[in-house]
Design a protein around this motif. Structure first.
Motif, mmCIF file in Angstrom:
data_model
loop_
_atom_site.group_PDB
_atom_site.id
_atom_site.type_symbol
_atom_site.label_atom_id
_atom_site.label_comp_id
_atom_site.label_asym_id
_atom_site.label_seq_id
_atom_site.Cartn_x
_atom_site.Cartn_y
_atom_site.Cartn_z
ATOM 1 N N HIS A 13 27.246 4.966 26.897
ATOM 2 C CA HIS A 13 26.654 5.507 25.674
ATOM 3 C C HIS A 13 26.444 6.997 25.841
ATOM 4 O O HIS A 13 25.462 7.453 26.436
ATOM 5 C CB HIS A 13 25.339 4.807 25.359
ATOM 6 C CG HIS A 13 24.727 5.289 24.075
ATOM 7 N ND1 HIS A 13 25.443 5.386 22.902
ATOM 8 C CD2 HIS A 13 23.481 5.737 23.797
ATOM 9 C CE1 HIS A 13 24.654 5.864 21.950
ATOM 10 N NE2 HIS A 13 23.468 6.090 22.468
ATOM 11 N N TRP A 14 27.377 7.788 25.322
ATOM 12 C CA TRP A 14 27.397 9.220 25.580
ATOM 13 C C TRP A 14 26.306 9.982 24.859
ATOM 14 O O TRP A 14 26.031 11.130 25.200
ATOM 15 C CB TRP A 14 28.769 9.795 25.211
ATOM 16 C CG TRP A 14 29.838 9.273 26.108
ATOM 17 C CD1 TRP A 14 30.814 8.383 25.800
ATOM 18 C CD2 TRP A 14 30.012 9.586 27.491
ATOM 19 N NE1 TRP A 14 31.583 8.110 26.896
ATOM 20 C CE2 TRP A 14 31.115 8.840 27.949
ATOM 21 C CE3 TRP A 14 29.348 10.412 28.387
ATOM 22 C CZ2 TRP A 14 31.574 8.894 29.261
ATOM 23 C CZ3 TRP A 14 29.794 10.471 29.698
ATOM 24 C CH2 TRP A 14 30.897 9.724 30.121
ATOM 25 N N GLY A 15 25.656 9.374 23.870
ATOM 26 C CA GLY A 15 24.582 10.070 23.179
ATOM 27 C C GLY A 15 23.250 9.994 23.889
ATOM 28 O O GLY A 15 22.295 10.646 23.470
ATOM 29 N N GLY A 16 23.172 9.185 24.951
ATOM 30 C CA GLY A 16 21.877 8.984 25.595
ATOM 31 C C GLY A 16 20.940 8.259 24.650
ATOM 32 O O GLY A 16 21.263 7.181 24.138
ATOM 33 N N ARG A 17 19.795 8.849 24.379
ATOM 34 C CA ARG A 17 18.832 8.231 23.458
ATOM 35 C C ARG A 17 19.195 8.439 21.992
ATOM 36 O O ARG A 17 18.556 7.874 21.112
ATOM 37 C CB ARG A 17 17.439 8.813 23.717
ATOM 38 C CG ARG A 17 16.811 8.324 25.019
ATOM 39 C CD ARG A 17 15.552 9.097 25.353
ATOM 40 N NE ARG A 17 14.778 8.413 26.392
ATOM 41 C CZ ARG A 17 13.844 8.981 27.132
ATOM 42 N NH1 ARG A 17 13.571 10.281 26.961
ATOM 43 N NH2 ARG A 17 13.188 8.301 28.047
ATOM 44 N N LEU A 18 20.205 9.259 21.738
ATOM 45 C CA LEU A 18 20.642 9.512 20.364
ATOM 46 C C LEU A 18 21.901 8.702 20.055
ATOM 47 O O LEU A 18 22.779 8.582 20.905
ATOM 48 C CB LEU A 18 20.962 10.992 20.168
ATOM 49 C CG LEU A 18 19.813 11.984 20.184
ATOM 50 C CD1 LEU A 18 20.361 13.407 20.171
ATOM 51 C CD2 LEU A 18 18.897 11.760 18.991
ATOM 52 N N PRO A 19 22.030 8.190 18.845
ATOM 53 C CA PRO A 19 23.309 7.583 18.470
ATOM 54 C C PRO A 19 24.374 8.671 18.332
ATOM 55 O O PRO A 19 24.052 9.841 18.092
ATOM 56 C CB PRO A 19 23.002 6.935 17.116
ATOM 57 C CG PRO A 19 21.859 7.725 16.557
ATOM 58 C CD PRO A 19 21.040 8.153 17.751
ATOM 59 N N LEU A 20 25.621 8.299 18.520
ATOM 60 C CA LEU A 20 26.702 9.248 18.280
ATOM 61 C C LEU A 20 26.776 9.516 16.782
ATOM 62 O O LEU A 20 26.980 8.598 15.978
ATOM 63 C CB LEU A 20 28.024 8.704 18.804
ATOM 64 C CG LEU A 20 28.131 8.613 20.328
ATOM 65 C CD1 LEU A 20 29.417 7.903 20.727
ATOM 66 C CD2 LEU A 20 28.057 9.994 20.970
ATOM 67 N N ALA A 21 26.606 10.774 16.407
ATOM 68 C CA ALA A 21 26.520 11.127 14.983
ATOM 69 C C ALA A 21 27.771 10.707 14.223
ATOM 70 O O ALA A 21 27.689 10.320 13.054
ATOM 71 C CB ALA A 21 26.277 12.628 14.834
ATOM 72 N N SER A 22 28.913 10.791 14.878
ATOM 73 C CA SER A 22 30.179 10.504 14.185
ATOM 74 C C SER A 22 30.328 9.045 13.796
ATOM 75 O O SER A 22 31.196 8.698 12.999
ATOM 76 C CB SER A 22 31.361 10.916 15.068
ATOM 77 O OG SER A 22 31.289 10.256 16.313
ATOM 78 N N ARG A 23 29.460 8.168 14.331
ATOM 79 C CA ARG A 23 29.558 6.744 14.021
ATOM 80 C C ARG A 23 28.785 6.359 12.761
ATOM 81 O O ARG A 23 28.849 5.209 12.329
ATOM 82 C CB ARG A 23 29.054 5.912 15.205
ATOM 83 C CG ARG A 23 29.778 6.191 16.517
ATOM 84 C CD ARG A 23 31.262 5.883 16.403
ATOM 85 N NE ARG A 23 31.971 6.194 17.625
ATOM 86 C CZ ARG A 23 32.150 5.340 18.632
ATOM 87 N NH1 ARG A 23 31.629 4.125 18.573
ATOM 88 N NH2 ARG A 23 32.840 5.712 19.689
#
Length: 221
Positions: A13-23
């Motif tokens: 999960h490359w966003g860490g605690r953040l969701p990937l914005a592009s998804r």
């Protein structure tokens, strides 16, 4: 080195605690910020052997966070790019400063990316090793020793001694010290962002060459 393998979005999960914005659904401002990062940042990072996006095109590192908050994110990017274009400091010294900040903060993404950037800028491997170990070295030139010492002292103790300041002025001048403090501030903020959201580092870009040879900070008292 020209180019680096980009990590797959499926690796972790490359966003860490953040969701990937592009998804997720994006506003016009977020789409514009994402397009700018992909156009300006991703090729620049890849050229130096670093990764700012996955192979599928998802932005990683601080750039994913910038898309989530596009007004402040693009303004921050403008700060970084303006400093890069107008700084009086040579690229190798800038990379030593950035890598020193990332090491002081134990910031994995910053260490990974700017190890690659330092190599691309021509910083000698023994110098990189010493910076990542958090120690001075006979491998440093006088200017490298001065900027590393100043940066490490400010990042770790939040204070700069008179002798440390004098050596920095002798090495890069008053304008250089002003530019150095500006750069340190920018990457302190970047390291804080990455650590707060537990943003992971991409894998090493060269087989068998580790990038995490960093000094381990003392635990909080």
């Amino acid at each position: 080195m020209t180019g680096a393998a980009q990590p797959s979005a499926e690796d972790r999960h490359w966003g860490g605690r953040l969701p990937l914005a592009s998804r997720g659904p994006l506003t016009k401002e977020q789409l514009a910020a994402q397009r700018r990062m992909r156009d300006e940042v991703v090729p620049w990072a890849r050229e130096a052997g670093a990764a700012a996006a996955t192979a599928e095109g998802d932005l990683i590192g601080p750039f994913n966070a910038f898309v989530h908050r596009p007004a402040t994110g693009t303004a921050f990017l403008d700060w970084i790019l303006t400093d890069q274009a107008r700084s009086s400091l040579a690229a190798p010294l800038r990379e030593i400063i950035i890598l020193t900040v990332g090491t002081a903060w134990n910031c994995e993404y910053e260490i990974c990316v700017h190890t690659a950037m330092a190599r691309h800028a021509g910083v000698a491997e023994p110098v990189i090793d010493a910076v990542l170990a958090g120690r001075p070295s006979a491998a440093f030139s006088s200017a490298e020793a001065a900027v590393h010492g100043f940066t490490d002292e400010l990042a770790r103790t939040r204070y700069v001694r008179d002798d440390t300041y004098r050596l920095a002025v002798e090495a890069v001048g008053q304008t250089g010290v002003l530019d150095m403090v500006n750069l340190i501030g920018a990457y302190l903020a970047t390291s804080a962002l990455l650590n707060a959201f537990q943003v992971p580092a991409p894998p090493p870009t060269e087989p068998g060459r580790p990038f995490l040879r960093r000094h381990q900070p003392e635990p909080p008292h």
